[in-house]
Design a protein around this motif. Structure first.
Motif, short mmCIF file in Angstrom:
data_model
loop_
_atom_site.label_atom_id
_atom_site.label_comp_id
_atom_site.label_asym_id
_atom_site.label_seq_id
_atom_site.Cartn_x
_atom_site.Cartn_y
_atom_site.Cartn_z
N MET A 1 0.84 -1.17 0.00
CA MET A 1 0.00 0.00 0.00
C MET A 1 0.89 1.24 0.00
SD MET A 1 -2.19 1.28 3.33
CE MET A 1 -1.03 0.52 4.44
N LYS A 2 0.50 2.21 -0.81
CA LYS A 2 1.15 3.51 -0.85
C LYS A 2 0.21 4.53 -0.25
CE LYS A 2 4.16 2.62 -4.74
NZ LYS A 2 4.65 3.12 -6.03
N VAL A 3 0.79 5.48 0.47
CA VAL A 3 0.02 6.51 1.17
C VAL A 3 0.42 7.88 0.63
CG1 VAL A 3 -0.33 7.60 3.43
CG2 VAL A 3 -0.16 5.11 3.27
N LEU A 4 -0.57 8.74 0.44
CA LEU A 4 -0.32 10.11 0.04
C LEU A 4 -0.60 11.04 1.21
CD1 LEU A 4 0.25 12.28 -2.15
CD2 LEU A 4 -2.20 12.21 -2.69
N VAL A 5 0.32 11.96 1.46
CA VAL A 5 0.14 12.99 2.49
C VAL A 5 0.13 14.34 1.78
CG1 VAL A 5 1.04 14.05 4.58
CG2 VAL A 5 1.28 11.57 4.25
N VAL A 6 -0.98 15.03 1.88
CA VAL A 6 -1.14 16.35 1.27
C VAL A 6 -0.96 17.39 2.38
CG1 VAL A 6 -2.71 17.87 0.01
CG2 VAL A 6 -2.72 15.39 -0.45
N ILE A 7 0.08 18.17 2.25
CA ILE A 7 0.48 19.10 3.31
C ILE A 7 -0.05 20.52 3.04
CG2 ILE A 7 2.45 20.17 4.51
CD1 ILE A 7 2.36 17.17 4.99
N ASP A 8 -0.89 21.01 3.93
CA ASP A 8 -1.25 22.42 4.06
C ASP A 8 -1.64 23.13 2.75
OD1 ASP A 8 -0.48 21.82 6.63
OD2 ASP A 8 1.25 23.15 6.66
N ARG A 35 -6.72 13.06 -7.44
CA ARG A 35 -7.75 12.38 -8.23
C ARG A 35 -7.28 11.04 -8.78
NH1 ARG A 35 -10.10 17.81 -11.00
NH2 ARG A 35 -11.65 18.21 -9.39
N SER A 36 -5.99 10.90 -9.03
CA SER A 36 -5.48 9.65 -9.58
C SER A 36 -5.00 8.67 -8.51
CB SER A 36 -4.36 9.93 -10.58
OG SER A 36 -3.25 10.50 -9.92
N TRP A 37 -4.96 9.11 -7.26
CA TRP A 37 -4.43 8.28 -6.17
C TRP A 37 -5.44 7.21 -5.81
CZ3 TRP A 37 0.47 8.58 -4.74
CH2 TRP A 37 0.87 7.83 -3.63
N THR A 38 -4.98 5.99 -5.59
CA THR A 38 -5.89 4.89 -5.24
C THR A 38 -5.73 4.40 -3.81
OG1 THR A 38 -4.33 3.29 -6.15
CG2 THR A 38 -6.07 4.09 -7.62
N GLY A 39 -4.76 4.89 -3.10
CA GLY A 39 -4.53 4.47 -1.72
C GLY A 39 -5.03 5.49 -0.72
N PRO A 40 -4.69 5.27 0.54
CA PRO A 40 -5.09 6.20 1.60
C PRO A 40 -4.47 7.58 1.41
CG PRO A 40 -4.20 4.16 2.52
CD PRO A 40 -3.95 4.12 1.07
N ILE A 41 -5.23 8.60 1.81
CA ILE A 41 -4.76 9.97 1.73
C ILE A 41 -4.95 10.63 3.10
CG2 ILE A 41 -5.07 12.25 0.67
CD1 ILE A 41 -6.21 10.83 -1.80
N ILE A 122 5.48 6.28 1.33
CA ILE A 122 4.68 7.45 1.69
C ILE A 122 5.14 8.59 0.80
CG2 ILE A 122 4.12 9.12 3.50
CD1 ILE A 122 4.86 6.85 5.53
N GLU A 123 4.17 9.18 0.09
CA GLU A 123 4.49 10.30 -0.80
C GLU A 123 3.91 11.57 -0.22
OE1 GLU A 123 3.79 11.72 -5.37
OE2 GLU A 123 4.16 9.60 -4.96
N PRO A 148 10.10 3.83 2.66
CA PRO A 148 10.56 4.83 1.69
C PRO A 148 9.61 6.03 1.64
CG PRO A 148 10.60 2.62 0.74
CD PRO A 148 9.87 2.52 2.05
N LEU A 149 10.22 7.21 1.55
CA LEU A 149 9.47 8.46 1.40
C LEU A 149 9.79 9.05 0.04
CD1 LEU A 149 9.94 10.32 4.81
CD2 LEU A 149 8.14 8.75 4.15
#
Length: 181
Positions: A1-8, A35-41, A122-123, A148-149
């Motif tokens: 699983m890949k995770v996206l973190v959207v900062i501020d 919109r294209s991300w399929t994992g947790p955000i 984690i991106e 990995p980040l």
């Protein structure tokens, strides 16, 4: 699983008190990534209060911003809409307010999630590269040194282009994969 973190991705950092043309230019790219991300955000929200100017940050950066409840504090509408749309494709976005550059709560939540199901990567994307993106990357790295980040440089902007580039160099030195420079 890949995770996206959207900062501020908040109004004050885009076109408000601390907005920049580079931050405004990153918004459509962040929206497309969401919109294209399929994992947790996970999405963070810089949060200050009426006493901001009396805090250490306020004394060093005397520009009131992201004061809870103000228009500048809110996540940009187009970003918020993309985050809401993503909830239909994957799990709901988890929003976290934070009153510091890096969020210990975010890192603890990600560490807990990694214990339940290993995280492949984690991106991070968002604002500002040279303050909150780098701070959160390093806090997460401290909690999850073997995960990995990555940072999508095209989905970030700094206080100015030079400090953005400098932050990307530091991230690379700290073993964060930086791409789309």
């Amino acid at each position: 699983m890949k995770v996206l973190v959207v900062i501020d991705m908040q109004n004050d950092f885009i076109d408000g008190a601390l907005g920049t043309p580079e931050a405004a230019a990153a918004v459509p790219r962040v929206v497309e990534k969401i919109r294209s991300w399929t994992g947790p955000i996970y999405a963070t929200q810089d949060t200050h209060f009426s006493d901001y100017l009396e805090t250490q940050e306020g004394r060093v950066l005397p520009v009131p911003h992201c004061i809870q409840g103000t228009p500048g504090w809110h996540i940009a509408p187009v970003v918020r809409a993309a985050l809401s749309e993503g909830a239909g494709r994957n799990e709901s976005t988890l929003y976290l307010t934070k009153s510091t550059f890096g969020s210990k709560d975010l890192a603890e939540i990600l560490a807990g999630r990694n214990r339940e199901e290993p995280i492949e990567e984690i991106e991070l994307a968002g604002l500002c590269t040279d303050i909150c993106v780098i701070s959160n990357a390093l806090v997460i790295k401290a909690f999850l040194p073997e995960v990995p980040l990555a940072v999508d440089a095209a989905c970030c902007a700094g206080v100015n282009p030079e400090s953005h580039r400098n932050a990307l160099k530091v991230l690379k030195m700290c073993q964060v994969r930086v791409y789309n420079e």
